[in-house]
Design a protein around this motif. Sequence first.
Motif, mmCIF file in Angstrom:
data_model
loop_
_atom_site.group_PDB
_atom_site.id
_atom_site.type_symbol
_atom_site.label_atom_id
_atom_site.label_comp_id
_atom_site.label_asym_id
_atom_site.label_seq_id
_atom_site.Cartn_x
_atom_site.Cartn_y
_atom_site.Cartn_z
ATOM 1 N N ALA A 83 0.853 -1.189 0.000
ATOM 2 C CA ALA A 83 0.000 0.000 0.000
ATOM 3 C C ALA A 83 0.889 1.240 0.000
ATOM 4 C CB ALA A 83 -0.912 0.009 1.224
ATOM 5 N N ILE A 84 0.536 2.207 -0.854
ATOM 6 C CA ILE A 84 1.232 3.494 -0.875
ATOM 7 C C ILE A 84 0.210 4.553 -0.497
ATOM 8 C CG2 ILE A 84 2.542 5.145 -2.258
ATOM 9 C CD1 ILE A 84 3.415 2.867 -4.044
ATOM 10 N N ILE A 85 0.452 5.235 0.615
ATOM 11 C CA ILE A 85 -0.520 6.200 1.119
ATOM 12 C C ILE A 85 0.129 7.575 1.254
ATOM 13 C CG2 ILE A 85 -1.820 4.415 2.335
ATOM 14 C CD1 ILE A 85 -0.521 5.342 4.932
ATOM 15 N N GLY A 86 -0.722 8.580 1.333
ATOM 16 C CA GLY A 86 -0.246 9.945 1.487
ATOM 17 C C GLY A 86 -1.368 10.921 1.198
ATOM 18 N N HIS A 87 -1.201 12.148 1.653
ATOM 19 C CA HIS A 87 -2.218 13.167 1.409
ATOM 20 C C HIS A 87 -2.207 13.565 -0.072
ATOM 21 C CE1 HIS A 87 1.012 16.123 1.107
ATOM 22 N NE2 HIS A 87 1.515 15.606 2.221
ATOM 23 N N ASN A 88 -3.199 14.327 -0.497
ATOM 24 C CA ASN A 88 -3.241 14.804 -1.873
ATOM 25 C C ASN A 88 -1.999 15.642 -2.170
ATOM 26 O OD1 ASN A 88 -5.728 13.617 -2.307
ATOM 27 N ND2 ASN A 88 -6.893 15.447 -1.768
ATOM 28 N N GLY A 89 -1.355 15.344 -3.282
ATOM 29 C CA GLY A 89 -0.157 16.072 -3.649
ATOM 30 C C GLY A 89 1.127 15.519 -3.071
ATOM 31 N N SER A 90 1.043 14.346 -2.414
ATOM 32 C CA SER A 90 2.240 13.766 -1.786
ATOM 33 C C SER A 90 3.135 13.039 -2.785
ATOM 34 C CB SER A 90 1.839 12.804 -0.667
ATOM 35 O OG SER A 90 1.096 11.716 -1.190
ATOM 36 N N GLY A 91 2.603 12.763 -3.979
ATOM 37 C CA GLY A 91 3.390 12.096 -5.007
ATOM 38 C C GLY A 91 2.991 10.664 -5.296
ATOM 39 N N LYS A 92 1.990 10.140 -4.573
ATOM 40 C CA LYS A 92 1.660 8.726 -4.706
ATOM 41 C C LYS A 92 1.072 8.373 -6.073
ATOM 42 C CE LYS A 92 -2.763 9.234 -2.267
ATOM 43 N NZ LYS A 92 -2.781 10.709 -2.350
ATOM 44 N N SER A 93 0.199 9.213 -6.632
ATOM 45 C CA SER A 93 -0.368 8.921 -7.948
ATOM 46 C C SER A 93 0.661 9.093 -9.060
ATOM 47 C CB SER A 93 -1.592 9.808 -8.215
ATOM 48 O OG SER A 93 -2.687 9.387 -7.425
ATOM 49 N N THR A 94 1.616 9.981 -8.859
ATOM 50 C CA THR A 94 2.716 10.120 -9.820
ATOM 51 C C THR A 94 3.526 8.830 -9.871
ATOM 52 O OG1 THR A 94 2.834 12.506 -9.463
ATOM 53 C CG2 THR A 94 4.783 11.450 -10.403
ATOM 54 N N ILE A 95 3.722 8.196 -8.722
ATOM 55 C CA ILE A 95 4.420 6.910 -8.673
ATOM 56 C C ILE A 95 3.689 5.885 -9.537
ATOM 57 C CG2 ILE A 95 4.882 4.929 -7.163
ATOM 58 C CD1 ILE A 95 5.714 6.897 -5.003
ATOM 59 N N ALA A 96 2.364 5.843 -9.441
ATOM 60 C CA ALA A 96 1.576 4.892 -10.227
ATOM 61 C C ALA A 96 1.784 5.115 -11.718
ATOM 62 C CB ALA A 96 0.094 5.024 -9.878
ATOM 63 N N LYS A 97 1.751 6.362 -12.149
ATOM 64 C CA LYS A 97 1.918 6.668 -13.579
ATOM 65 C C LYS A 97 3.329 6.359 -14.057
ATOM 66 C CE LYS A 97 -1.702 10.236 -13.706
ATOM 67 N NZ LYS A 97 -2.159 10.114 -12.317
ATOM 68 N N LEU A 98 4.319 6.531 -13.195
ATOM 69 C CA LEU A 98 5.691 6.178 -13.556
ATOM 70 C C LEU A 98 5.849 4.663 -13.692
ATOM 71 C CD1 LEU A 98 7.551 8.655 -11.185
ATOM 72 C CD2 LEU A 98 7.738 8.658 -13.680
ATOM 73 N N MET A 99 5.161 3.906 -12.861
ATOM 74 C CA MET A 99 5.239 2.446 -12.929
ATOM 75 C C MET A 99 4.692 1.915 -14.239
ATOM 76 S SD MET A 99 4.074 1.118 -9.173
ATOM 77 C CE MET A 99 5.060 1.389 -7.706
ATOM 78 N N ASN A 100 3.692 2.605 -14.789
ATOM 79 C CA ASN A 100 3.024 2.132 -15.997
ATOM 80 C C ASN A 100 3.530 2.834 -17.255
ATOM 81 O OD1 ASN A 100 1.126 0.294 -17.023
ATOM 82 N ND2 ASN A 100 -0.378 1.915 -17.291
ATOM 83 N N GLY A 101 4.562 3.654 -17.114
ATOM 84 C CA GLY A 101 5.121 4.324 -18.275
ATOM 85 C C GLY A 101 4.281 5.445 -18.831
ATOM 86 N N LEU A 102 3.315 5.932 -18.052
ATOM 87 C CA LEU A 102 2.556 7.104 -18.496
ATOM 88 C C LEU A 102 3.402 8.363 -18.310
ATOM 89 C CD1 LEU A 102 -0.926 6.227 -16.966
ATOM 90 C CD2 LEU A 102 -0.241 6.051 -19.358
ATOM 91 N N LEU A 103 4.380 8.278 -17.414
ATOM 92 C CA LEU A 103 5.359 9.348 -17.201
ATOM 93 C C LEU A 103 6.750 8.708 -17.137
ATOM 94 C CD1 LEU A 103 3.596 11.265 -14.267
ATOM 95 C CD2 LEU A 103 3.573 11.932 -16.679
ATOM 96 N N PHE A 104 7.782 9.530 -17.362
ATOM 97 C CA PHE A 104 9.155 9.056 -17.263
ATOM 98 C C PHE A 104 9.925 9.979 -16.312
ATOM 99 C CE2 PHE A 104 7.627 7.678 -21.399
ATOM 100 C CZ PHE A 104 7.994 6.329 -21.413
ATOM 101 N N PRO A 105 10.793 9.416 -15.459
ATOM 102 C CA PRO A 105 11.502 10.252 -14.477
ATOM 103 C C PRO A 105 12.575 11.115 -15.125
ATOM 104 C CG PRO A 105 12.308 8.000 -14.387
ATOM 105 C CD PRO A 105 11.150 7.995 -15.341
ATOM 106 N N GLN A 106 12.792 12.301 -14.553
ATOM 107 C CA GLN A 106 13.914 13.133 -14.993
ATOM 108 C C GLN A 106 15.228 12.641 -14.404
ATOM 109 O OE1 GLN A 106 11.045 14.573 -13.920
ATOM 110 N NE2 GLN A 106 10.359 15.949 -15.541
ATOM 111 N N GLU A 107 15.143 12.006 -13.233
ATOM 112 C CA GLU A 107 16.340 11.473 -12.584
ATOM 113 C C GLU A 107 16.033 10.080 -12.053
ATOM 114 O OE1 GLU A 107 17.624 14.117 -9.526
ATOM 115 O OE2 GLU A 107 17.885 15.829 -10.878
ATOM 116 N N GLY A 108 17.047 9.212 -12.050
ATOM 117 C CA GLY A 108 16.893 7.872 -11.523
ATOM 118 C C GLY A 108 16.398 6.879 -12.556
#
Length: 279
Positions: free
Chosen positions: A37-62
Amino acid sequence: MRKKLIEFRNVSFRYGDEEPWVLKNCSFEVYENEWLAIIGHNGSGKSTIAKLMNGLLFPQEGEIIINGQQVTEETIWDVRKDVGMVFQNPDNQFVGTTVQDDVAFGMENRGFPREEMIKRIEQNLTAVGMQDYRLTEPHRLSGGQKQRVAIASVLAVSPKVLILDEATAMLDPKGRQEIMRTVSNVRAEHALSLITITHDLREVVQAERVIVMNSGEIWDEAIPREIFSKKDALREIGLDVPFVAILTDELKKTGMTITNEPLNQEELLEDLWTLHLRT
């Protein structure tokens, strides 16, 4: 030892060169047949993590590694075979005119034989309790029923990881319970890794491990019982504490000796009964 399916290696991301970092140097792993489970308040970055996992976004670093492959524009379609995602609003995922058409869509894109598609439609709609709605138009379904169909559509292509990104946020309490029960059953049947992304701590009690996000960074990582024990700290970063945890604290203030950190009503009742037998 379980195999690593997902690795985040010092991942940072922002939505524009002049924008603040949404994720900052995040590193963690997800293992085979694990419920994270990944939890956090709105804007904490958790949904961005989901999109990065599925290739909807790509990281600038790492780097992000999925089943041994680094996520890049060249590998993205292979990665998406391993990672399925269900979003907050299932209407955004529907493409078919009937429930069975929608479940078939992903398989058609991957060139599944017709006989296999028919078999998987039946299997996966049965798994989520929607087999009687296969000819129903998706817009006629309730919110919980739509989410079940969305889950069946993802499962039909046999991903190794299922991500639920705020998938119960638009449902009432009964609908949330039904979806989480469905997800738990499906995970056990398919032996897949499950990642639930939410701001609702009540949804994480069944998870094996919890990552708490705050302001784009990993604030804590532990089993649910340890996370729930940090009630005041969780409130400080904008997360609601489950009612069972609040009630446990109030009972302790009256002098009751509750040694565990109950995760649900059943555990609290068991602790109270054990305490009663001792006195």
